[in-house]
Design an enzyme around this catalytic site. Structure first.
Site, PDB file in Angstrom:
ATOM      1  N   LYS A  21       0.840  -1.192   0.000  1.00 13.17           N
ATOM      2  CA  LYS A  21       0.000   0.000   0.000  1.00 13.17           C
ATOM      3  C   LYS A  21       0.877   1.244   0.000  1.00 13.17           C
ATOM      4  O   LYS A  21       2.043   1.233   0.402  1.00 13.17           O
ATOM      5  CB  LYS A  21      -0.948   0.022   1.203  1.00 13.17           C
ATOM      6  N   ASP A  38      -2.871  -1.605  10.090  1.00  5.97           N
ATOM      7  CA  ASP A  38      -2.874  -1.662   8.628  1.00  5.97           C
ATOM      8  C   ASP A  38      -3.387  -2.990   8.078  1.00  5.97           C
ATOM      9  O   ASP A  38      -3.611  -3.111   6.871  1.00  5.97           O
ATOM     10  CB  ASP A  38      -1.457  -1.434   8.072  1.00  5.97           C
TER      11      ASP A  38
END
Length: 298
Positions: A10, A138
């Site tokens: 990401k 996350d």
């Protein structure tokens, strides 16, 4: 029998950070975009599990004990379903280690889905996301992929519409940065000043929805960047090299030290990547586009 899953890295196109909470975490407005750099996690039955092995770039830096998020994911799923975590998890590493691109979180989400498929537990999406949130801030996004706004400490996700592909260049640094250390430095730098509540940028959300790279470039921000630069000043040279090469925007990815450069298109991304390789300011350079899906079974 074995199950292999693929899970993306990401980049944070916005990372707004609030003041430290009593529990030590920070409230965030964290706009995630999943990009096409992947780890693969393969789950195979093993009588002495959870056992972790790893190969690929920087594999020597990956812990192979139960502190690894992949092992923790297997243990959490096994405990929830009342079974032994009898699994060997092999990680084929391609996401930078300690690079601010959620490589460890990706492995946790990948292991969770791989074990669910291997064991036939049939966990719902909500159950998997609940376990992900227990593992780390996350990890839920690594499961979901695409684009999303993370609030709370980043684990509460609202999926976002994206109107097109965005092209990125990632420059890997010569060493890693510890996420807790970067947050501690953020707190030190913030001493004595008012920290506003983190809020998602509407111009940034609009740019994502339209697929407008120039508008996105004007809106990207990372509140952890000053802390990362304070701990790793050489990153400023990499950021400057990418801007000089024509990147629309440059920023530290998450807590760093990977630096991210938004390019106009795929051809421009290759030009920026070539200039960064020649600059001598980074260890390695990769290109990728996003958004891409979250964890998928191969």
């Amino acid at each position: 029998m074995s199950v292999t899953v693929r899970v993306p890295a990401k980049v944070n196109v916005q990372l707004a950070v609030g003041a430290a909470r009593p529990d030590g975490f920070h409230d965030l407005a964290n706009v995630f975009l999943a990009v096409g750099l992947y780890d693969e996690v393969t789950a195979t039955p093993s009588p002495d599990g959870p056992r972790i092995t790893c190969d690929g770039p920087d594999a020597a830096q990956v812990p192979l004990d139960r502190t690894n998020l992949a092992a923790r994911a297997a243990l959490a799923l096994a405990e929830r379903y009342g079974r032994d975590a009898d699994v060997h998890l092999h990680i084929a590493k391609d996401i930078p280690v300690a690079g601010g691109m959620a490589g460890g979180s990706a492995d946790g989400a990948g292991a969770l889905l791989a074990c669910d498929a291997l064991w036939g537990t049939g966990a719902s999406r909500e159950e998997l996301l609940d376990i992900c949130a227990e593992l780390g801030s996350d990890v839920p996004f690594s499961l979901v992929g695409g684009a999303a706004l993370g609030t709370g400490r980043g684990e509460k996700l609202t999926e976002l519409e994206v109107g097109g592909a965005f092209h990125w260049v990632f420059a890997m640094a010569a060493r890693g940065l510890s996420t807790p250390a970067v947050f501690r430095e953020f707190d030190r730098l913030a001493e004595g000043r008012e920290i506003p509540e983190p809020v998602a940028s509407q111009p940034l959300l609009d740019a994502l929805a339209k697929g407008d790279a120039e508008a996105l470039a004007a809106a990207v921000t990372n509140d952890l960047q000053p802390a990362a630069l304070s701990l790793f000043p050489d990153l400023a040279d990499t950021l400057a090299a990418g801007r000089a090469a024509g990147a629309l925007a440059s920023l530290v990815s998450g807590s760093g030290p990977t630096t991210a450069f938004l390019a106009r298109d795929a051809e421009a991304a290759e030009a920026v990547a070539g200039a960064l390789r020649a600059s001598g300011t980074c260890r390695d350079v990769r290109t990728a586009s996003g958004p891409v899906p979250g964890v998928t079974v191969v």
